[in-house]
Design a protein around this motif. Structure first.
Motif, mmCIF file in Angstrom:
data_model
loop_
_atom_site.group_PDB
_atom_site.id
_atom_site.type_symbol
_atom_site.label_atom_id
_atom_site.label_comp_id
_atom_site.label_asym_id
_atom_site.label_seq_id
_atom_site.Cartn_x
_atom_site.Cartn_y
_atom_site.Cartn_z
ATOM 1 N N UNK B 110 47.662 32.761 48.240
ATOM 2 C CA UNK B 110 46.515 32.294 49.042
ATOM 3 C C UNK B 110 45.189 32.865 48.532
ATOM 4 N N UNK B 111 45.174 34.103 48.055
ATOM 5 C CA UNK B 111 43.930 34.636 47.471
ATOM 6 C C UNK B 111 43.530 33.810 46.249
ATOM 7 N N UNK B 112 44.532 33.477 45.436
ATOM 8 C CA UNK B 112 44.249 32.692 44.237
ATOM 9 C C UNK B 112 43.629 31.347 44.623
ATOM 10 N N UNK B 113 44.190 30.695 45.638
ATOM 11 C CA UNK B 113 43.679 29.386 46.060
ATOM 12 C C UNK B 113 42.293 29.504 46.675
ATOM 13 N N UNK B 114 42.115 30.515 47.499
ATOM 14 C CA UNK B 114 40.850 30.633 48.229
ATOM 15 C C UNK B 114 39.698 31.021 47.315
ATOM 16 N N UNK B 115 39.933 32.017 46.470
ATOM 17 C CA UNK B 115 38.831 32.573 45.679
ATOM 18 C C UNK B 115 38.824 32.096 44.227
ATOM 19 N N UNK B 116 39.905 31.409 43.807
ATOM 20 C CA UNK B 116 39.960 30.938 42.428
ATOM 21 C C UNK B 116 40.251 32.063 41.443
ATOM 22 N N UNK B 117 40.501 33.234 41.951
ATOM 23 C CA UNK B 117 40.796 34.412 41.124
ATOM 24 C C UNK B 117 41.258 35.512 42.075
ATOM 25 N N UNK B 118 41.807 36.585 41.517
ATOM 26 C CA UNK B 118 42.158 37.729 42.342
ATOM 27 C C UNK B 118 42.374 38.937 41.447
ATOM 28 N N UNK B 119 42.278 40.089 42.031
ATOM 29 C CA UNK B 119 42.654 41.302 41.319
ATOM 30 C C UNK B 119 44.133 41.487 41.614
#
Lengths: 364, 364, 364, 364
Positions: B110-119
């Motif tokens: 979900x972080x990947x989808x929401x922000x287009x990137x993630x740590x």
């Protein structure tokens, strides 16, 4: 700092006492250009209205909504939408005996302590009648969600220990509204109705569990780490009067599962990432996954019952026995369905509108 | 609009990624004149620290708090309190395989989808390590509550289906912290420990239920109709990573009670109005009654397990099987106890400070 | 409820005392995917830094920013960005005499009354050093604005009664930063410098007027009726320490105009609606028109002067005469320029991000 | 995120379009136990009402307030107070020609761009009629302030360049309300009246300056570093339609003073710390000093004039010449006085209520 507003981008402020002149709501943040009429709102208010079956209170209220601002030539202006419902034919006499005697399980006692006074008529501000304003606001939220192909479905899954069998989305859509108890399993519905009527005859009331599902929720809604989608849903639903518990997906059952049972594994299906299970209930890390959102609330039995109860006269500080008269819901679950749906709709619209275009731009 | 702040009068903003430079928190609204030292905060951080027993992760972190502002000559100034903990000795290599493969049950997807990137390192912002900042803020909240004679007590009441027997406040105080699982019933604690160790050996994890009680809560806290005490508690607790359900008092059991069983009747005792039962869990109409506050949370099994799991490589959109290495908690319940306590403390302090003196004046 | 945060969608929280360990800021709501490095921020901090010319304080501070969170592989994550600057080589001794003697024109007296204590060293929380955190946050805001082709230009238009002639945008861009006083009219700049030096020699300080223009602002920013663009700008700019007045467009001069002079008439030019005048300063009804945003602030003379002043020793309640030592700015206007720019940038980014895509959709 | 609410602890939300059904306000956070009747509010509404003299618009409006909630047996309940005024006898025909032609100096153009539509009748949401809701809320704020011995005094200090001489508090109290222009200097008032009438005859309008003083403000109000008392006042006052500038104390004049002239020196008088000057205008470091609060606003000439003006027909994108008919104020200053007072009252009550008792406890 008081707390009569909900939401940040789609901000709803309700006002009104049960036996005051009116109950209403102001919505700040409804986008401009939404086609909106009183009929859109009335439909949802009618779903909440009492007096429609034997399992709800026999009180009759027209509950006709009046739109006061924010709409011009059938469309929203982007300015605040003010709506109200006038309180008609209120009868405050059944509440007179309880002006100084707090009814068990009600907010009488705590309002008196907090504010040093209260409008005792009909429960005043703490009355379930306030939810009318939520349902009116929720009707507008639902209209926006429909434009985004999001559907909200509420139904009763348990009353007095009688559980609905597992039902499909189609069953909820087709059947829940047709039964007096808003349960999509007709056999369970029949039993539930019977148990409610029996409780009513005994001067009792019963509780239950209501489920709300949201279909078509896009991934990405929810703002970690505090304003998570599930956290806001929990607040929204727990803020409904009779609710004592909230759970998402596997909920309390998750406490008894192992990770290999609980985790929803990912697969590729038709070129897209999917899960086959939905124990998460549509939320991971506080952000929607795209799977259906599934939440359930525990609803306590309506505290107003005709059976004698113990309380205290606060003027004399003497123990007393009270009998509550008037017409009350022997089970509030069916009427909580549209309220819970409204709260879920308000949360979803709020998160939709909390995403800014600049934000989206940076994302793409 | 992002959501990394909690509270209105005692406003907490957390920041930091698991494997970034540091994790920290800013508190705006702490009253001036509170005696405060790093030791006050360190004590609570140590309760949350991993590596202290066999039933938690073996990772070692010093987690030493540094106070950067808002304190002068050992007392708070009424200005923002900034605190941080440096992330030391992080090892990001176990996370490298999952840069493009979302781990089931985690926020990766979900972080990947929401922000287009993630740590992706250590779970990034969605890591349980963020709760360290909550615990640090909660330590200050607890110090304020202590001045108001309010005590927060957390303990584990169920793990993997094994339930603690009913325990008294004295038992929680005396025993919960002494067992590795923070359960106040020693016999249940022993079984819980065994089941966690067994799960760990199988590469599995288990969930459970944590209860938090608050004693000495004055009546009048909570701001209806949306910012009810129970509603804010629900949000606060549901915002903790692994929590799937929240309940107050009788909770979900309330759905199966009749009003005559559920309602807490009022009596006069020693000249004061009291109740003998506390099914309400200390809240009526969203306002504290003065009775102990009782809430419980359903904690899911930690999603990071060594057992093989299915997922998808999002660069190739192929199904893959993954094995998570590294050292993870086989049951997060014991370490969630101080986090849940912190969240309850934050809610209570916030409501205490939301009451204004002008307000009180008008009330009396 | 404290007030150390600014903005709603791009929310900035500053912390830190002048002579504490550090001064810092947390930004919640910065979109993900923005390329960002410490150098972006350092550039603006250097513009604010003291010790760069004879007309500012001789104090030397490295003021090196440290980025602690919210950035991964050179891009923002959409999570909170935490930054700080360590306070190095602070010398608190010049402040010791004033621990119990409030300096005229400073916040000493009011902080003492409000909080019952204060960090007297270097002005504590009320120090101009806090603006460092604003400038750091503003640097990120400016970077976002640049992506939207919005440019912020600040310059000094008056010092000690000496006025800059009307200057063009090109002149501000080219010349303002080259003069010690940040005035784009070189002749006025020379006079201003002279008057500041003379004041300094007399142990005095002087005030002035700073103008900030924003070019390329799209129409539609601002949220009536309270969160108007001009209203938020007024708050943002008035929240800077030495500011005693704020005006937009014709400002106070508007009070002396007739409507036919004040109203900016509309014309068609190259197929677009335009105005030839901009007395409105780029805002109508609280919403940006698309014309340049023009605002000016009145800056009082720095209160810290070496000339003897009257005050009161609050421990003995005796009249005293004080002489403030240490190195202070004889005119803060030049160093306020980047601070005022930062505040305007924060307001604009906040309004950009307050517009939601769902909102835009309904609009089109 | 829309912006139709003001304040945090005493939170005011206004709604309504000029020619819609009604204009109203909801106040959340008014303390319980305040004696309140419609007459308290009507008094202030009448001060704002048009049609009372030759220098204001000839439009007649009854503007009778209706109280809908939050009051029981003559006292506030601590629940939201909802009030409205019905829009009667509106005549929208003078606005028909301007449905697609933005009037210069009005919000027509920007509302159209922002929302893609607008209610053009009577200025819609951007109408000065919205201030009626502010005045209604301000009336309640004033009643609370009176209980705290705080007095708000507004008066006109300049119109069309004609300045009032310096007036005492007694003169403002005695005379301002007696003149048609609300100026406490009778000679200036006479000239102002004459110049307004002359402007009206020419189809013009004129601007001016309004001053609001607050007496009896306790020290300690205001929440640095962003929510400073002066910053919130600047926002509050700039959010009034026709205001183009705000200043406190010495205001823009401060830019021309030296520190030794500007700084208000401290002295002991009758055992208390006092100042003899009040260039600060009652605020230091964003916190009230206890001295009178003094703020002034620049009011532009009313944009609606009968003189021909240039504009553009947005359907054809052709230049047009317009003549505005209907009855408009040739100078809005006198009617802005109660609005500006209301905004100052709202700010002060909000800061009073933002101080918590727990906070006070820590302070003492």
């Amino acid at each position: 700092m008081s707390g009569n507003s909900f939401g940040t981008a789609f901000r709803v402020t309700t006002w009104g006492e049960s036996h005051g002149l009116a109950v209403g709501v102001v919505i700040d943040g409804c986008p401009a250009g939404l086609a909106l009429s009183a009929a859109d709102i009335q439909h949802e208010l009618n779903r909440r209205k009492p007096g429609v079956s034997e399992v709800t209170t026999a009180r009759k209220e027209a509950d006709e909504v009046q739109l006061l601002s924010g709409i011009f030539e059938g469309e929203t202006l982007g300015t605040p939408i003010s709506m109200l419902v006038w309180n008609k034919d209120v009868n405050s006499s059944p509440y007179e005996p309880f002006q100084h005697i707090p009814r068990p399980g009600q907010a009488d006692y705590t309002y008196q302590l907090k504010y040093g006074r209260r409008d005792h008529r009909g429960g005043g501000r703490a009355s379930g009648r306030e939810t009318l304003a939520r349902v009116a606001a929720g009707a507008i939220a639902k209209k926006i969600l429909t434009q985004h192909s999001i559907e909200i479905l509420g139904h009763v899954v348990e009353i007095a220990g009688i559980r609905s069998r597992e039902v499909s989305v189609a069953e909820i859509r087709d059947r829940a509204e047709r039964t007096a108890v808003r349960c999509a399993d007709p056999e369970a519905a029949e039993l539930m109705e019977a148990v409610i009527k029996a409780a009513k005859e005994e001067g009792e009331s019963v509780g239950g569990i209501v489920e709300v599902r949201a279909l078509g929720v896009p991934p990405g809604l929810g703002e970690p780490v505090f304003d998570k989608l599930d956290a806001e849903l929990a607040k929204a639903l727990m803020s409904i009067g009779a609710v004592k518990g909230v759970e998402l997906g596997a909920g309390f059952e998750a406490a008894r599962l192992r990770a290999s049972e609980m985790n929803d594994e990912f697969f590729v299906h038709a070129g897209k990432l999917v899960t086959r299970t939905n124990n998460a209930g549509g939320v991971l890390g506080g952000i929607s996954t795209g799977a259906p959102l599934i939440c359930r609330i525990a609803v306590k039995p309506t505290p107003s019952i005709t059976k004698p109860q113990k309380s205290v006269d606060m003027t004399t500080m003497q123990d007393v026995e009270i009998k509550i008269t008037g017409r009350h819901d022997p089970c509030i679950c069916p009427r909580i369905v549209p309220v819970a749906e409204a709260m879920v709709a308000l949360v979803l619209v709020d998160f939709l509108l909390r995403m800014s275009p600049a934000y989206s731009a940076a994302r793409s």
